[in-house]
Design a protein around this motif. Structure first.
Motif, PDB file in Angstrom:
ATOM      1  N   THR A 174      53.522  14.825  85.848  1.00 23.65           N
ATOM      2  CA  THR A 174      54.675  13.954  85.583  1.00 23.65           C
ATOM      3  C   THR A 174      54.416  12.948  84.454  1.00 23.65           C
ATOM      4  OG1 THR A 174      53.877  12.421  87.273  1.00 23.65           O
ATOM      5  CG2 THR A 174      55.515  14.042  87.978  1.00 23.65           C
ATOM      6  N   ILE A 175      53.227  12.955  83.865  1.00 23.05           N
ATOM      7  CA  ILE A 175      52.891  11.883  82.915  1.00 23.05           C
ATOM      8  C   ILE A 175      53.866  11.773  81.730  1.00 23.05           C
ATOM      9  CG2 ILE A 175      51.180  13.098  81.477  1.00 23.05           C
ATOM     10  CD1 ILE A 175      49.547  10.374  81.715  1.00 23.05           C
ATOM     11  N   PRO A 176      54.432  12.868  81.203  1.00 20.65           N
ATOM     12  CA  PRO A 176      55.352  12.675  80.071  1.00 20.65           C
ATOM     13  C   PRO A 176      56.593  11.856  80.445  1.00 20.65           C
ATOM     14  CG  PRO A 176      54.681  14.974  80.237  1.00 20.65           C
ATOM     15  CD  PRO A 176      54.220  14.297  81.496  1.00 20.65           C
ATOM     16  N   GLU A 177      56.894  11.757  81.728  1.00 17.52           N
ATOM     17  CA  GLU A 177      58.041  10.931  82.133  1.00 17.52           C
ATOM     18  C   GLU A 177      57.688   9.450  82.104  1.00 17.52           C
ATOM     19  OE1 GLU A 177      59.844  12.173  85.780  1.00 17.52           O
ATOM     20  OE2 GLU A 177      59.373  14.270  85.361  1.00 17.52           O
ATOM     21  N   HIS A 178      56.388   9.159  82.074  1.00 21.25           N
ATOM     22  CA  HIS A 178      55.958   7.762  82.208  1.00 21.25           C
ATOM     23  C   HIS A 178      55.338   7.176  80.957  1.00 21.25           C
ATOM     24  CE1 HIS A 178      56.785   7.805  86.466  1.00 21.25           C
ATOM     25  NE2 HIS A 178      56.126   8.946  86.588  1.00 21.25           N
ATOM     26  N   LEU A 179      54.763   8.027  80.104  1.00 20.08           N
ATOM     27  CA  LEU A 179      54.057   7.531  78.915  1.00 20.08           C
ATOM     28  C   LEU A 179      54.322   8.436  77.727  1.00 20.08           C
ATOM     29  CD1 LEU A 179      50.432   6.716  80.215  1.00 20.08           C
ATOM     30  CD2 LEU A 179      52.286   5.092  79.809  1.00 20.08           C
ATOM     31  N   ASP A 180      54.436   7.835  76.527  1.00 17.16           N
ATOM     32  CA  ASP A 180      54.471   8.658  75.317  1.00 17.16           C
ATOM     33  C   ASP A 180      53.035   9.035  74.948  1.00 17.16           C
ATOM     34  OD1 ASP A 180      53.345   6.409  74.170  1.00 17.16           O
ATOM     35  OD2 ASP A 180      55.155   5.800  73.123  1.00 17.16           O
ATOM     36  N   ILE A 181      52.888   9.901  73.948  1.00 16.32           N
ATOM     37  CA  ILE A 181      51.560  10.420  73.636  1.00 16.32           C
ATOM     38  C   ILE A 181      50.613   9.322  73.145  1.00 16.32           C
ATOM     39  CG2 ILE A 181      52.374  11.216  71.359  1.00 16.32           C
ATOM     40  CD1 ILE A 181      49.483  12.676  73.463  1.00 16.32           C
ATOM     41  N   GLU A 182      51.150   8.366  72.374  1.00 16.08           N
ATOM     42  CA  GLU A 182      50.281   7.285  71.897  1.00 16.08           C
ATOM     43  C   GLU A 182      49.721   6.502  73.083  1.00 16.08           C
ATOM     44  OE1 GLU A 182      49.396   7.092  68.885  1.00 16.08           O
ATOM     45  OE2 GLU A 182      50.847   8.493  68.057  1.00 16.08           O
ATOM     46  N   SER A 183      50.559   6.303  74.086  1.00 19.91           N
ATOM     47  CA  SER A 183      50.115   5.536  75.262  1.00 19.91           C
ATOM     48  C   SER A 183      49.114   6.347  76.093  1.00 19.91           C
ATOM     49  CB  SER A 183      51.318   5.140  76.119  1.00 19.91           C
ATOM     50  OG  SER A 183      52.214   4.369  75.360  1.00 19.91           O
ATOM     51  N   ILE A 184      49.294   7.662  76.146  1.00 17.30           N
ATOM     52  CA  ILE A 184      48.310   8.502  76.855  1.00 17.30           C
ATOM     53  C   ILE A 184      46.953   8.382  76.158  1.00 17.30           C
ATOM     54  CG2 ILE A 184      47.654  10.870  77.480  1.00 17.30           C
ATOM     55  CD1 ILE A 184      50.652  11.517  77.732  1.00 17.30           C
ATOM     56  N   MET A 185      46.975   8.355  74.824  1.00 18.84           N
ATOM     57  CA  MET A 185      45.715   8.218  74.087  1.00 18.84           C
ATOM     58  C   MET A 185      45.088   6.845  74.317  1.00 18.84           C
ATOM     59  SD  MET A 185      45.342  11.122  72.893  1.00 18.84           S
ATOM     60  CE  MET A 185      43.807  10.762  72.045  1.00 18.84           C
ATOM     61  N   PHE A 186      45.929   5.807  74.308  1.00 24.34           N
ATOM     62  CA  PHE A 186      45.400   4.461  74.569  1.00 24.34           C
ATOM     63  C   PHE A 186      44.747   4.432  75.943  1.00 24.34           C
ATOM     64  CE2 PHE A 186      45.646   0.402  76.657  1.00 24.34           C
ATOM     65  CZ  PHE A 186      45.050  -0.438  75.734  1.00 24.34           C
TER      66      PHE A 186
END
Ligand code: SF4
Length: 274
Positions: A248-260
């Protein structure tokens, strides 16, 4: 005044189609401002807009304007504006946490790794009252703005299985997985101790095949698993580290935030014991 990431973002189509080679329009805007990537790399931008803004960008690049610190400030303003339309009162149902009041004003207490952050109209603070770092705030504001209601399902995916992440696979290896592998190969007991200090727990069973699998909950809707395989010298098998995210992570974070998040987790695990 120099054109900022927000200025450039506003003139882009904001569809996050990825045709420029970057995962999002924001990522592209950031590269245009900080790394001199030409505006024309976005094939959906009309030539008039490119002709209007590119000379100004060229001039500010020549003048050496815009530093990484400025980018942090700019991203912070942008993310805060993005989250501003969200009522704090609606957030517990969407992203978790607990609503409380302080001097008559609403405050959201949101679990963050093994601590909490306090989110109010004035900003984001750690439990000890210190202001959260700029990029940390950008990360949390982005989650506030994007976070859907879905709870984690417990089905894990590597970054490469998440849509529109191709451009970040190498970065994930370079900035998270490789440093963790180098630091903890042959020292898994130290990895477990470091994980426990930031609220991680060891998990077994459930099909886990790694030598160590650790589960972290950086934010209530965003669990992360770190898997570490020790390798085997005798058969020439190198150690391996992989981070995995709930589907479900794409519903909660954009890719830049996943990298952060991935880099932040790495930094916290590698920090010397206080
Ligand atoms: S090509 Fe890049 S900048 Fe242009 S709309 Fe698509 S993601 Fe945005």
């Amino acid at each position: 005044m120099a054109l900022s990431v927000v200025d450039i973002y506003k003139i882009l189509p904001r569809t996050n189609c990825g045709d420029c080679g970057y995962a999002s329009c924001l990522a592209f805007a950031s590269m245009v401002v900080s790394e001199k990537v030409p505006l024309s790399r976005c094939p959906h931008l009309d030539p008039e807009t490119v002709a209007r803004y590119q000379p100004e960008l060229d001039a500010q690049h020549a003048a050496g304007k815009w530093t990484r610190r400025d980018l942090a400030a700019d991203a912070h303003i942008w993310a805060r504006e993005r989250a501003a339309s969200m009522a704090l009162e609606d957030l517990p149902a969407r992203i978790g946490g607990r609503l409380t009041t302080e001097n008559g004003a609403s405050v959201l207490e949101l679990p963050y790794f093994n601590s909490t952050v306090r989110i109010s109209a004035d900003g984001i603070r750690h439990a000890d009252g210190t202001e959260a770092g700029r990029w940390e705030q950008v990360f949390i504001y982005n989650h506030i703005a994007q976070g859907g209601r879905r709870e984690p399902t417990g089905r894990w995916k590597g970054l490469q299985e998440i849509p529109n992440t191709v451009s970040k696979i190498k970065s994930m290896q370079a900035h998270a997985e490789a440093p963790l592998r180098q630091r903890f190969a042959g020292r898994l007991d130290e990895l477990v101790a470091a994980a426990e200090r930031i609220g991680g727990e060891r998990i077994t069973g459930g099909g886990e095949t790694a030598d160590i699998s650790l589960r972290f909950t950086p934010l209530p809707r965003i669990p992360v698993i770190l898997r570490f395989w020790e390798g085997d010298d005798e058969v020439g098998l190198d150690p391996e580290v992989k981070l995995a995210f709930d589907e479900t992570i794409p519903e909660h974070l954009d890719i830049e935030s996943i990298m952060f998040l991935s880099e932040q987790l790495t930094k916290m695990l590698m920090a010397p014991e206080a």
